[in-house]
Design a protein around this motif. Structure first.
Motif: not given
Length: 960
Positions: A712-718, A752-757, A760-764
């Motif tokens: 899976l690509s989404s880090i929080f999903t993982r 975990v990156p500093k911002t995630i989408s 459709g919007k980038m959020r901390p």
């Protein structure tokens, strides 16, 4: 023990008892908050200067104050509106013209009457041309008028301008494409509005006359119905402008005329202006523009006399007799019916006279003049006759609206008597009520059979009959015969386009009244006709419509997929985009109608094939919304598959689905959840005592999740799935597998990156990480230590990762996380933990309160506290003092809740934090007052007497 310096020991049971709400015996005769309150309308008295109203309302519970009205101080906004709208107080009515404009045009007739606006689009789409068109365009330059004061001079100038238009100030634009022509007409419509708004009324009339003249031109005959639609739009605009202009002149003392005004209430100025318009129009020399422009302002007769419209309609009907071309004449009749239905739907006799006039001139259609015209334009008779349909359909629809059965029967008989009546027959079937047609289906079939083959196409007649039978049911005994008679004709059609247009309509009749055997026969016939020369490529909309109808009526999917020709029918959709749309329709129907889960192999194989088609259409250019939609449909299917107690078969299905749908991430997530659920189902069946076989099966489920999550690509999903799957493994006593999930989660945190989408919007990402870690800590409490890994190895690992993670400079989340770690460590020192996993020994059982274990926790506590205090020191700068104050109070509350304050060191630390929170005037005084009250309350409890001394050492500073 040395650790008691930090965490206080807890008795969770007694704490829970103390926190429980006090139960009070309830007498049901009393007022109850969920009992309905009946509210009666309040009579609003005259408002006082403040604008509050004293209102009286009665309710079933007079004792209770309504919280909303107390806030409003009686000024309930609805009561205010009611007061404002009181008929006594209302003097100025709304602007009548505006009100009329907003009112729906078809308000004179009911909502069961299909308005002209719904037919426009079909006509414009159906009657098109590739030939070049011409349009006569006036040069609308405004002439300089003399400034003479005499009225006669002005009138003469205006009449000259009108003559000017009729005699030669025009230039002809040739060789226009259909689109150019439509654009030009739209420009004229805009010019009309512009001229009107700039008070150039004569110019506006010129434009309307010029447009009306275009309706006498039939040089490109197959475009005529569309031309009629475009130009009558302009006429409608003109009619509305004139009517509203005169209506606006009737407003006196800011009161406009009511909707049903009488001519007596119209002032002389308005009447004179109205007559002026009728006289202007009467002076137009040519018949067709004179007829159309007068018909456009027919409604204005209401200003002159009560009988104005009823006198005008017969005269205009007779005027049409002077139009030589039967096509032009029939559309003029259609326009008159259109305006007639809008302004006087009750005057049915004029409409009937209009139609009977048409029947008298019907034979003109087959006369020499028309035939010669068609030869010149190379148009066949069948095509020419279809040009009449929109007009005759509309005339008949107006006549048939709420008409008695007798009239409809009489009209049907009249049509029978005419020779070559297929065109009329078609319009009768299009316009009359479906129930009327369906009840006489066999009569209509007999009439269709008698029609001349060379005239109006027979398949169109069967199509019209089929459309009626889709809306109303014929007599039960005739149903099979009707289908056989119709299908005999349809199946002989050679032209695939004619065939599919008919078949599409009759499929609905077949699905509605017959079994899957007849539906199968019809589908087989469609495949036979549409496969040669890949004819299906030009008929995708109709084929889609057939599928839609089949799944609307056969929504039991075990029956649907037992229709032998259903899947071969799907194979005709070879264009990918269309194929995917069809698959989506089928899946939507399945999800909507399938009530119970299924394991039917026929359904599963067919739907897997359909889902695979949808999945394989996904590529790099597919929009996110589309992917989401496809995934939702596939997930809906996956959730409906159940093999009951055959868990191994269920897991095999999930493994197969994973290999088929690997490009859609939401589907993989759903599969992981489904497999976790399967493991928990197994545990439930075995009541937590796994046998050798079920233990192996559960480990297989756990392995499925472990190897799927990394794709899976989404880090929080993982992260969340690692945690969730680890919890499932723990519940099933798979300890080493649970450890593996938790280790994977720990090692993923640094990525975990500093911002995630998000949407459709980038959020901390800080807030999301904080939430995840708090969940993780809650689970770590019950995870037992690994015998070979050292004490609290997962907690230590996680602390190291948090320590090394690069936090934002303006973020205090690191401290909030450390504070939550203290909550966890405090819970770990208790003799019995607050919760456990069934059949899993946590550290409280493994270590049994061993002093070395408690000492390890104590060391960790000191390290974490040191980190928090270091961070508080860095916030000593002026711009960060507020954050320092908030965090100091947050940490203070943690110590009070979880720490053992009999320890002097910890006690002193809490006092220092309290003072720090207030030191620079940024304290949240309200919270601090409540906190102090809480400490004083706690000090009254046994074992909490030391809180009395603490309370004395906590001063409250006034904010200055």
């Amino acid at each position: 023990s040395c650790f008691l310096r930090h965490a206080r020991s807890r008795n969770y049971t007694s704490e829970s008892e103390m926190c429980r709400l006090e139960s009070v015996p309830l007498d049901f005769g009393d007022y109850h908050p969920l009992k309905p309150i009946t509210v009666t309308e309040s009579k609003t008295k005259k408002m006082n200067r403040k604008g509050s109203t004293s209102s009286t309302s009665s309710s079933s519970s007079s004792s209770v104050m309504d919280p909303l009205s107390s806030v409003l101080d009686g000024t309930d906004p609805l009561s205010l509106f009611a007061a404002a709208a009181d008929p006594v107080t209302t003097t100025a009515a709304m602007d009548g013209a505006r009100r009329k404009r907003d009112k729906d045009d078809s308000s004179a007739v009911g909502s069961d009457f299909e308005p002209w606006s719904s037919k426009r689009g079909d006509i414009l789409a159906r009657y098109t041309t590739t030939e070049k068109l011409s349009i006569v365009s006036g040069s609308f330059s405004r002439k300089a008028t003399t400034t003479g004061s005499a009225v006669s001079e002005k009138v003469r100038t205006r009449l000259e301008e009108l003559d000017d238009l009729e005699e030669g100030s025009q230039k002809e634009l040739l060789n226009l494409t259909q689109q150019d022509y439509m654009n030009r007409i739209e420009e004229l419509n805009q010019s009309l509005k512009d001229a009107w708004s700039s008070d150039q009324k004569v110019k506006a009339l010129k434009i309307v006359i010029q447009c009306s003249k275009l309706l006498s031109d039939t040089t490109v005959i197959q475009f005529y119905p569309s031309k009629f639609v475009l130009i009558t739009d302009i006429l409608d605009t003109f009619g509305k402008l004139v009517y509203e202009r005169i209506l606006s002149m009737c407003v006196e003392n800011r009161v406009s005329l009511p909707d049903n005004f009488s001519p007596e209430s119209v002032n002389d100025t308005a009447k004179e202006t109205c007559l002026n318009w009728f006289f202007k129009i009467a002076s137009i020399r040519e018949l067709i523009p004179r007829f159309y422009v007068e018909a456009a302002i027919l409604k204005c007769n209401k200003f002159l006399s009560k009988t104005g419209i009823s006198e005008c309609l017969p005269r205009l009907t007779s005027m049409i007799r002077g139009i030589g071309d039967p096509l032009v004449a029939v559309y003029a009749r259609a326009y008159l019916c259109r305006v007639g239905m809008e302004v006087a739907p009750q005057l049915k006799e004029s409409l009937n006279k209009n139609f009977f006039d048409f029947l008298l001139t019907f034979k003109q259609i087959h006369g020499d003049t028309v035939q010669n015209q068609l030869v010149v334009q190379c148009v066949e008779i069948p095509l020419y006759l279809t040009l009449y349909s929109p007009a005759i359909d509309w005339i008949l629809q107006c006549i048939a609206y709420h008409a008695p059965e007798v009239l409809l029967t009489e009209m049907m008989e009249r049509c029978k008597k005419l020779g070559n009546n297929a065109l009329l027959l078609n319009s009768v079937m299009s316009a009359f009520r479906a129930e009327f047609i369906a009840a006489r289906s066999m009569d209509f079939i007999a009439m269709i059979k008698e029609c001349d083959e060379s005239g109006f196409p027979k398949h169109l007649l069967f199509r019209s009959l089929g459309l009626n039978l889709a809306l109303a049911d014929p007599p039960e005994n005739d149903r099979l015969q009707i289908l056989n008679e119709a299908w005999k004709v349809i199946t002989k059609l050679k032209n695939p386009q004619d065939y599919i247009n008919c078949a599409e309509v009759w499929v609905e009749y077949t699905c509605r009244h017959f079994t899957k055997r007849e539906v199968n026969t019809v589908l087989a016939d469609v495949i036979k006709h549409m496969t040669p020369d890949r004819a299906f490529e030009d008929a995708y909309p109709q084929l889609q419509s057939i599928i839609q109808k089949v799944i609307t009526y056969i929504y039991d999917f075990s029956v649907l997929f037992s229709v032998e020709k259903f899947l071969p029918f799907l194979d005709m959709f070879q264009k990918e985009s269309v194929r995917v749309e069809v698959c989506k329709c089928i899946m939507e129907s399945f999800i909507k109608h399938q009530q119970e889960s299924t394991k039917d192999p026929v359904i599963l194989n067919a739907l897997l094939h359909i889902c695979k088609t949808m999945h394989d259409s996904v590529n790099a250019l597919t929009l996110e919304d589309e992917k989401r939609m496809l995934a939702a449909l596939i997930n809906g299917f996956i959730k409906m598959v159940s093999f009951g107690r055959d868990f191994e078969q269920q897991l095999s299905f999930y493994v197969e689905a994973r290999s088929m749908f690997c490009n859609l991430e939401p589907v993989l997530v759903q599969l992981i959840h489904s497999v976790n659920q399967l493991a928990m189902e197994t545990r439930k069946v075995m009541k937590g005592n796994h046998s050798r076989k079920t233990a192996a099966f559960v480990r297989a489920c756990v392995a499925f999740c472990f190897i799927t999550i990394p794709s899976l690509s989404s880090i929080f999903t993982r992260l969340n799935l690692y945690l969730h799957s680890g919890q499932v493994a723990l519940a099933n006593q798979c300890l080493s597998q649970a450890d593996a999930f938790f280790k994977a989660a720990v090692s993923l945190v640094p990525e975990v990156p500093k911002t995630i989408s998000v949407d459709g919007k980038m959020r901390p990402s800080d807030a999301f990480l904080l939430e995840f870690l708090c969940n993780f800590f809650s689970t770590l409490l019950v995870v037992p230590d690994h015998p070979e890994q050292g004490v609290l190895f997962l907690v230590r690992g996680l602390l190291n990762v948090i320590q090394d993670y690069t936090w934002e400079d303006n973020s205090d989340d690191k401290v909030r996380i450390y504070t939550n770690v203290l909550h966890l460590l405090s819970a770990m020192t208790q003799e019995a933990y607050i919760y456990h996993v069934d059949k899993v020994d946590s550290n409280d059982s493994l270590y049994g309160g061993d002093s070395k274990f408690l000492a390890e926790i104590s060391k960790l506590c000191e390290t974490v506290i040191a980190q928090i205090l270091d961070h508080l020191k860095t916030l000593g700068k002026e711009e960060t003092l507020k954050r320092q104050s908030q965090l100091a109070l947050y940490f203070f509350n943690t110590i009070v809740a979880h720490g053992d304050l009999r320890n002097n060191k910890l006690n002193q630390l809490s006092v220092n934090l309290w003072n720090l929170a207030q030191k620079h005037g940024f304290a949240d005084t309200k919270t601090m007052v409540k906190t102090l009250e809480y400490i004083k309350r706690k000090s009254k409890q046994p074992e909490m007497s030391h809180f009395t001394d603490l309370a004395l050492r906590l001063p409250l500073q006034s904010r200055t």
